[in-house]
Design an enzyme around this catalytic site. Sequence first.
Site, PDB file in Angstrom:
ATOM      1  N   LYS A  96      -5.110 -13.196  -5.000  1.00  0.00           N
ATOM      2  CA  LYS A  96      -5.632 -13.659  -6.290  1.00  0.00           C
ATOM      3  C   LYS A  96      -5.790 -12.523  -7.293  1.00  0.00           C
ATOM      4  O   LYS A  96      -5.516 -12.683  -8.483  1.00  0.00           O
ATOM      5  CB  LYS A  96      -6.976 -14.362  -6.077  1.00  0.00           C
ATOM      6  CG  LYS A  96      -6.863 -15.703  -5.358  1.00  0.00           C
ATOM      7  CD  LYS A  96      -8.188 -16.435  -5.297  1.00  0.00           C
ATOM      8  CE  LYS A  96      -9.194 -15.741  -4.410  1.00  0.00           C
ATOM      9  NZ  LYS A  96     -10.431 -16.536  -4.214  1.00  0.00           N
TER      10      LYS A  96
ATOM     11  N   ARG B 228      -4.408 -20.979   5.285  1.00  0.00           N
ATOM     12  CA  ARG B 228      -5.045 -21.982   6.147  1.00  0.00           C
ATOM     13  C   ARG B 228      -5.988 -22.892   5.370  1.00  0.00           C
ATOM     14  O   ARG B 228      -6.314 -23.984   5.823  1.00  0.00           O
ATOM     15  CB  ARG B 228      -5.811 -21.276   7.267  1.00  0.00           C
ATOM     16  CG  ARG B 228      -4.909 -20.555   8.254  1.00  0.00           C
ATOM     17  CD  ARG B 228      -5.684 -19.780   9.288  1.00  0.00           C
ATOM     18  NE  ARG B 228      -6.456 -18.705   8.704  1.00  0.00           N
ATOM     19  CZ  ARG B 228      -6.959 -17.690   9.400  1.00  0.00           C
ATOM     20  NH1 ARG B 228      -6.777 -17.634  10.704  1.00  0.00           N
ATOM     21  NH2 ARG B 228      -7.651 -16.737   8.799  1.00  0.00           N
TER      22      ARG B 228
ATOM     23  N   LYS C 219      -0.747  -2.196   3.755  1.00  0.00           N
ATOM     24  CA  LYS C 219      -1.497  -1.303   4.608  1.00  0.00           C
ATOM     25  C   LYS C 219      -2.850  -1.940   4.927  1.00  0.00           C
ATOM     26  O   LYS C 219      -3.265  -2.863   4.190  1.00  0.00           O
ATOM     27  CB  LYS C 219      -1.686   0.053   3.934  1.00  0.00           C
ATOM     28  CG  LYS C 219      -2.778   0.077   2.864  1.00  0.00           C
ATOM     29  CD  LYS C 219      -3.153   1.474   2.503  1.00  0.00           C
ATOM     30  CE  LYS C 219      -4.343   1.488   1.559  1.00  0.00           C
ATOM     31  NZ  LYS C 219      -5.636   1.279   2.217  1.00  0.00           N
TER      32      LYS C 219
ATOM     33  N   HIS D 176      -2.239   6.974   0.975  1.00  0.00           N
ATOM     34  CA  HIS D 176      -2.119   7.280  -0.454  1.00  0.00           C
ATOM     35  C   HIS D 176      -1.924   8.778  -0.723  1.00  0.00           C
ATOM     36  O   HIS D 176      -0.960   9.185  -1.366  1.00  0.00           O
ATOM     37  CB  HIS D 176      -3.371   6.813  -1.209  1.00  0.00           C
ATOM     38  CG  HIS D 176      -3.595   5.334  -1.165  1.00  0.00           C
ATOM     39  ND1 HIS D 176      -2.580   4.416  -0.984  1.00  0.00           N
ATOM     40  CD2 HIS D 176      -4.723   4.595  -1.306  1.00  0.00           C
ATOM     41  CE1 HIS D 176      -3.072   3.197  -1.017  1.00  0.00           C
ATOM     42  NE2 HIS D 176      -4.372   3.278  -1.200  1.00  0.00           N
TER      43      HIS D 176
ATOM     44  N   LYS E 250      -8.723  15.628  -0.529  1.00  0.00           N
ATOM     45  CA  LYS E 250     -10.141  15.263  -0.660  1.00  0.00           C
ATOM     46  C   LYS E 250     -10.251  13.808  -1.075  1.00  0.00           C
ATOM     47  O   LYS E 250      -9.613  13.381  -2.037  1.00  0.00           O
ATOM     48  CB  LYS E 250     -10.816  16.159  -1.719  1.00  0.00           C
ATOM     49  CG  LYS E 250     -10.596  17.650  -1.514  1.00  0.00           C
ATOM     50  CD  LYS E 250     -11.094  18.481  -2.681  1.00  0.00           C
ATOM     51  CE  LYS E 250     -12.603  18.553  -2.710  1.00  0.00           C
ATOM     52  NZ  LYS E 250     -13.068  19.554  -3.711  1.00  0.00           N
TER      53      LYS E 250
ATOM     54  N   ARG F 287      -3.872  18.707  -8.455  1.00  0.00           N
ATOM     55  CA  ARG F 287      -4.231  19.956  -9.138  1.00  0.00           C
ATOM     56  C   ARG F 287      -3.490  21.113  -8.455  1.00  0.00           C
ATOM     57  O   ARG F 287      -3.812  21.488  -7.332  1.00  0.00           O
ATOM     58  CB  ARG F 287      -5.741  20.166  -9.081  1.00  0.00           C
ATOM     59  CG  ARG F 287      -6.278  21.304  -9.934  1.00  0.00           C
ATOM     60  CD  ARG F 287      -7.800  21.276  -9.960  1.00  0.00           C
ATOM     61  NE  ARG F 287      -8.301  20.106 -10.683  1.00  0.00           N
ATOM     62  CZ  ARG F 287      -8.552  20.080 -11.982  1.00  0.00           C
ATOM     63  NH1 ARG F 287      -8.379  21.174 -12.708  1.00  0.00           N
ATOM     64  NH2 ARG F 287      -9.003  18.989 -12.560  1.00  0.00           N
TER      65      ARG F 287
ATOM     66  N   SER G  89      -1.535  13.334 -22.908  1.00  0.00           N
ATOM     67  CA  SER G  89      -2.397  12.215 -22.553  1.00  0.00           C
ATOM     68  C   SER G  89      -1.664  10.922 -22.905  1.00  0.00           C
ATOM     69  O   SER G  89      -1.286  10.712 -24.062  1.00  0.00           O
ATOM     70  CB  SER G  89      -3.727  12.284 -23.302  1.00  0.00           C
ATOM     71  OG  SER G  89      -4.476  13.404 -22.868  1.00  0.00           O
TER      72      SER G  89
END
Length: 517
Positions: free
Chosen positions: A45, A73, A184, A276, A359, A372, A426
């Site tokens: 959804k 179901r 996943k 990821h 991290k 980075r 940006s």
Amino acid sequence: MMSDRRCIEKSAPIRNENFSRDIENVPETGCLSIIVLGASGDLAKKKTFPALFNLYRQGFLQPNEVHIFGYARTKISDEDLRWCICGYLAPGRGASAEHSEGVLEFLQLIKYVCGSYDTEEGFRSLEKIISEHEVAKNSAEGSSRRLFYLALPPSVYPSVCKMIKDCCTNKSDLGGWTRIVVEKPFGKDLASAEELSSQIGELFDEAQIYRIDHYLGKELVQNLLVLRFANRFFLPLWNRDNIDNVQIVFREDFGTEGRGGYFDEYGIIRDIIQNHLLQVLCLVAMEKPVSLKSEHIRDEKVKVLQSVVPIKDEEVVLGQYEGYTDDSTVPDNSNTPTLATMILRIHNERWEGVPFILKAGKALNSRKAEIRVQFKDVPGDIFRCQKQGRNEFVIRLQPSEAIYMKLMVKQPGLEMSTVQSELDLSYGQRYQGVVIPEAYERLILDTIRGDQQHFVRRDELKAAWEIFTPLLHRIDNGEFKPIPYKQGSGGPVEADELSERAGYVQTHGYIWIPPIL
């Protein structure tokens, strides 16, 4: 249809001759059936159906060719499912006054079939309604296309795939292709992932299986190959001679929020880092592929994973935010980490000695995902400006997508003093009015087109689990304990100390500020 029962050697990437035939012999036009299994669930959804709607709005799904089938179901009608979905197809992303009309047209493409995931009755009904649609569309021979999207828990993948193979694989003269998209987490460790791969591999060719990792569909992640291999000035810099360390960071400013039971079964390493962040690492570290063909790109990613040396215990810090076990679905004695910082080291000519600092954490003081790349200090620094920070190349994946380079410039004025600034791209400012597609839109479209570049291949998945399985087993056995940290903090100080020991130099007095639009 050939089954992939071969043993996958660590050094031998999969090559499937059916892959090229699957793409080349099926026309891009013709009857397309998209079947969303688990249609009444949150993933379908909130992600799958909205992605399909946006593809429809942009003209990538033609109403005279496509039909969408929901399967679950839950005993509901076509109209019930359409009503449930409608609220998630909200205006935005450049929607016009025609949005409402487009929603109604899209919803009429959706039909619903109720059935279980491990018996034939429901899947026989699904096959009947798909076939009727294909006949109604007057599909030409060999043009039928069936995409099954499994918005389901991995535990039911084997039974669902068996039902699809036995009941819903097109055996008529229409021919065409059948493709399976699986979400996943694909397994919990090396053994479970291999077992799952084998079970599905006995039913479908590798070229038919699309293991989705939505991070590979993000705009800035997809830009990595262009940045690295289409710009001359990066080529001589992208190596151990110039780069001191690489950080790949994922931070969330909220906790599990109702997903405690699910999250506790997997933890932050399985949920975020093993898939990821590791996929991002591959794109940062891989060598230039022979071409942009999906198999060439995935070959290079596998080579990176196979070059990662075993993770050392002293280069791992785990954390768990205070209050995590207050969730009634989480055991009081849970050892599951909600934060992890670890060093991965790649043993090859380009990256020997360069730490890759991964991290990820929940309930922290900020929300962001970024890459980075920190360069080494300038030798013979005549400006004495090293204390102001190193050069860094930063790719902000979310939010406020951006690419910027931190560098030293002269402070405006009469004095010869330096200050850290940035060259900034940006996206919100540079590409005003340009809609950045959601990751799921791109990946579903790639599946329809037969492009597996942004999907995880079986040997790639195996190599990824080989890296993390020993550490995960020690955590599961209670041999590795997470450090408590306060919600809304920066995480345990030990994680920052690990990054410093790896060579990362924190910049003080400089903060990148996204431009105000």
